[in-house]
Design a protein around this motif. Structure first.
Motif, short mmCIF file in Angstrom:
data_model
loop_
_atom_site.label_atom_id
_atom_site.label_comp_id
_atom_site.label_asym_id
_atom_site.label_seq_id
_atom_site.Cartn_x
_atom_site.Cartn_y
_atom_site.Cartn_z
N LEU A 38 -1.29 -20.13 -22.05
CA LEU A 38 -2.28 -21.07 -21.54
C LEU A 38 -3.50 -21.13 -22.45
O LEU A 38 -3.97 -20.10 -22.94
N LEU A 39 -4.02 -22.35 -22.64
CA LEU A 39 -5.33 -22.53 -23.25
C LEU A 39 -6.34 -22.62 -22.11
O LEU A 39 -6.28 -23.54 -21.29
N GLU A 40 -7.26 -21.67 -22.07
CA GLU A 40 -8.24 -21.62 -20.99
C GLU A 40 -9.61 -22.04 -21.52
O GLU A 40 -10.08 -21.51 -22.53
N THR A 41 -10.22 -22.99 -20.83
CA THR A 41 -11.59 -23.40 -21.13
C THR A 41 -12.43 -23.09 -19.91
O THR A 41 -12.07 -23.48 -18.80
N GLN A 42 -13.57 -22.41 -20.11
CA GLN A 42 -14.34 -21.94 -18.97
C GLN A 42 -15.82 -21.84 -19.32
O GLN A 42 -16.21 -21.96 -20.48
N GLN A 43 -16.61 -21.66 -18.28
CA GLN A 43 -18.00 -21.29 -18.52
C GLN A 43 -18.05 -19.98 -19.30
O GLN A 43 -17.16 -19.13 -19.17
N THR A 44 -19.09 -19.81 -20.11
CA THR A 44 -19.24 -18.57 -20.85
C THR A 44 -19.65 -17.47 -19.88
O THR A 44 -20.83 -17.25 -19.62
N SER A 45 -18.65 -16.83 -19.32
CA SER A 45 -18.84 -15.78 -18.32
C SER A 45 -17.55 -14.99 -18.22
O SER A 45 -16.47 -15.54 -18.37
N ASP A 46 -17.68 -13.69 -17.98
CA ASP A 46 -16.48 -12.87 -17.77
C ASP A 46 -16.56 -12.17 -16.42
O ASP A 46 -16.04 -11.07 -16.25
N VAL A 47 -17.23 -12.83 -15.45
CA VAL A 47 -17.38 -12.24 -14.12
C VAL A 47 -16.08 -12.45 -13.34
O VAL A 47 -15.75 -13.57 -12.94
N THR A 48 -15.34 -11.37 -13.16
CA THR A 48 -14.05 -11.43 -12.48
C THR A 48 -14.00 -10.36 -11.40
O THR A 48 -14.30 -9.19 -11.66
N TYR A 49 -13.62 -10.77 -10.20
CA TYR A 49 -13.45 -9.82 -9.10
C TYR A 49 -11.95 -9.67 -8.84
O TYR A 49 -11.28 -10.59 -8.36
N ARG A 50 -11.45 -8.49 -9.16
CA ARG A 50 -10.02 -8.19 -9.02
C ARG A 50 -9.74 -7.79 -7.58
O ARG A 50 -10.30 -6.83 -7.05
N LEU A 51 -8.85 -8.56 -6.94
CA LEU A 51 -8.53 -8.34 -5.53
C LEU A 51 -7.29 -7.48 -5.33
O LEU A 51 -7.21 -6.71 -4.36
N TYR A 52 -6.33 -7.62 -6.23
CA TYR A 52 -5.02 -6.97 -6.04
C TYR A 52 -4.38 -6.81 -7.41
O TYR A 52 -4.45 -7.73 -8.25
N ASP A 53 -3.78 -5.65 -7.67
CA ASP A 53 -3.26 -5.38 -9.02
C ASP A 53 -1.89 -4.72 -9.02
O ASP A 53 -1.56 -3.97 -9.94
N TYR A 54 -1.10 -4.98 -7.97
CA TYR A 54 0.30 -4.54 -7.95
C TYR A 54 0.45 -3.03 -8.11
O TYR A 54 1.45 -2.54 -8.65
N GLY A 55 -0.55 -2.27 -7.69
CA GLY A 55 -0.46 -0.82 -7.77
C GLY A 55 -0.89 -0.22 -9.09
O GLY A 55 -0.87 1.02 -9.25
N ARG A 56 -1.29 -1.06 -10.06
CA ARG A 56 -1.77 -0.50 -11.33
C ARG A 56 -3.11 0.21 -11.10
O ARG A 56 -3.91 -0.21 -10.27
N PRO A 57 -3.35 1.29 -11.85
CA PRO A 57 -4.57 2.10 -11.59
C PRO A 57 -5.83 1.52 -12.22
O PRO A 57 -6.50 2.16 -13.03
N ARG A 58 -6.15 0.29 -11.84
CA ARG A 58 -7.39 -0.33 -12.32
C ARG A 58 -8.31 -0.59 -11.13
O ARG A 58 -7.87 -0.75 -10.00
N GLU A 59 -9.57 -0.65 -11.43
CA GLU A 59 -10.57 -0.84 -10.38
C GLU A 59 -10.41 -2.19 -9.69
O GLU A 59 -10.15 -3.21 -10.33
N LEU A 60 -10.54 -2.19 -8.37
CA LEU A 60 -10.59 -3.43 -7.60
C LEU A 60 -12.04 -3.73 -7.23
O LEU A 60 -12.89 -2.83 -7.21
N HIS A 61 -12.32 -4.99 -6.96
CA HIS A 61 -13.67 -5.42 -6.59
C HIS A 61 -13.59 -6.19 -5.27
O HIS A 61 -14.04 -7.32 -5.16
N LEU A 62 -12.98 -5.53 -4.28
CA LEU A 62 -12.62 -6.21 -3.04
C LEU A 62 -13.85 -6.69 -2.27
O LEU A 62 -13.87 -7.81 -1.76
N GLU A 63 -14.88 -5.86 -2.18
CA GLU A 63 -16.05 -6.24 -1.40
C GLU A 63 -16.70 -7.51 -1.95
O GLU A 63 -16.96 -8.47 -1.21
N LYS A 64 -16.94 -7.53 -3.25
CA LYS A 64 -17.54 -8.72 -3.86
C LYS A 64 -16.58 -9.90 -3.82
O LYS A 64 -16.98 -11.04 -3.56
N GLY A 65 -15.32 -9.63 -4.09
CA GLY A 65 -14.34 -10.71 -4.11
C GLY A 65 -14.21 -11.41 -2.77
O GLY A 65 -14.15 -12.64 -2.70
N LEU A 66 -14.18 -10.64 -1.69
CA LEU A 66 -14.06 -11.24 -0.37
C LEU A 66 -15.26 -12.11 -0.03
O LEU A 66 -15.15 -13.09 0.72
#
Length: 303
Positions: free
Chosen positions: A173-201
């Motif tokens: 995919l070619l992605e065009t977006q605002q210059t921002s990397d603010v991402t709230y990860r809700l679900y990661d299939y059990g991978r050991p990465r941080e989730l941001h559920l409170e902010k994401g919800l």
């Protein structure tokens, strides 16, 4: 924001972002990435991308923008998923500011490659809200709550802030977006990465404007999407031909296929697949010439 009025167009070197869901081989787009780690994203106009032409050669896009009193308004990337990305959501400008961020993140995806049956997850199924999302994270069933959209080469998809989304393997995919990397990860299939559920919800919107966007034939190009933060057009220039490309705001050209030359008042720049040529001022135009045919996108931040 326009960077300034005295900066000529320049080319940028892609910056490769290592991701657990990425690939070790990005051919035919890139012969090498400079790392043995998996690469998920090639940032074409990232703040850390290095200028490859002109008086600012070797400096970062961020440093050039700062010198000119502004910030380049678009972050353009190519995504190379070999595995599922996390299910995530981005805030809008107001929400991001309230959370201490500079701005939100609205984006779009243009499908460059797609295997048969490829899909992306875009939005929640009817009747699903934050409560159901939270419960599905606990039970590991969140994928069942997402709308899965079939995609083919040439599709354009709008992903406005507040849209719960995910990307899987089988696409580039070619992605065009605002210059921002603010991402709230809700679900990661059990991978050991941080989730941001409170902010994401807090920023989830059950219903958004996300979805496929119909292209429109214009005078000499195809309009892929026109939104508040970006306009993306595709140009297909035949062999031994040229086209004048106007910019009504700061933006860039991104090569998709073939090769050409971007002619500016200060010289010539190559346009090639997977490379960006930045036009840092609006009310400008460049000429693109090609000997054997070239296709590219024009990504602009409207003034």
């Amino acid at each position: 924001m326009t960077i300034g009025t005295k900066v000529a167009p320049f080319s940028l070197k892609p910056w490769f972002s290592e991701r657990v869901w990425g690939k070790s081989d990005l051919k035919p787009w890139y012969e090498e990435t400079g790392t043995t780690e998996l690469v998920g994203e090639a940032w074409l106009t990232g703040p850390q991308c290095l200028v490859e032409s002109g008086p600012y050669t070797g400096q970062t896009l961020a440093s050039v923008a700062e010198k000119m009193g502004g910030e380049f308004p678009l972050l353009v990337k190519i995504l190379f998923p070999a595995d599922k990305l996390s299910v995530q959501v981005h805030p809008d400008d107001a929400q991001a500011t309230a959370m201490g961020e500079t701005r939100g993140k609205t984006e779009c995806w243009y499908v460059l490659e797609a295997e048969p049956g490829a899909t992306v997850a875009l939005g929640l199924k009817p009747g699903v809200g934050a409560k159901e999302v939270a419960a599905s994270v606990e039970s590991g069933t969140m994928e069942l709550l997402l709308e899965h959209v079939p995609v083919s080469v040439g599709d354009m998809l709008f992903v406005d802030a507040g849209t719960v989304h995910a990307i899987g393997p089988g696409v580039v995919l070619l992605e065009t977006q605002q210059t921002s990397d603010v991402t709230y990860r809700l679900y990661d299939y059990g991978r050991p990465r941080e989730l941001h559920l409170e902010k994401g919800l807090q920023v989830i919107r059950p219903k958004t404007q996300a979805g496929k966007v119909a292209s429109r034939k214009m005078d000499g190009f195809t309009r892929l999407i026109e939104q508040k933060y970006f306009v993306v057009d595709r140009f297909d220039v035949a062999s031994a031909d040229e086209v004048t490309v106007a910019f009504d705001g700061a933006g860039c050209l991104v090569g998709l296929a073939g090769r050409g030359v971007v002619i500016t008042g200060e010289g010539q720049l190559e346009i090639a697949p997977g490379k960006a040529v930045v036009v840092p001022v609006g009310n400008a135009s460049v000429i693109v010439e090609t000997g054997s045919g070239v296709s590219f996108t024009r990504c602009v931040a409207p003034v």
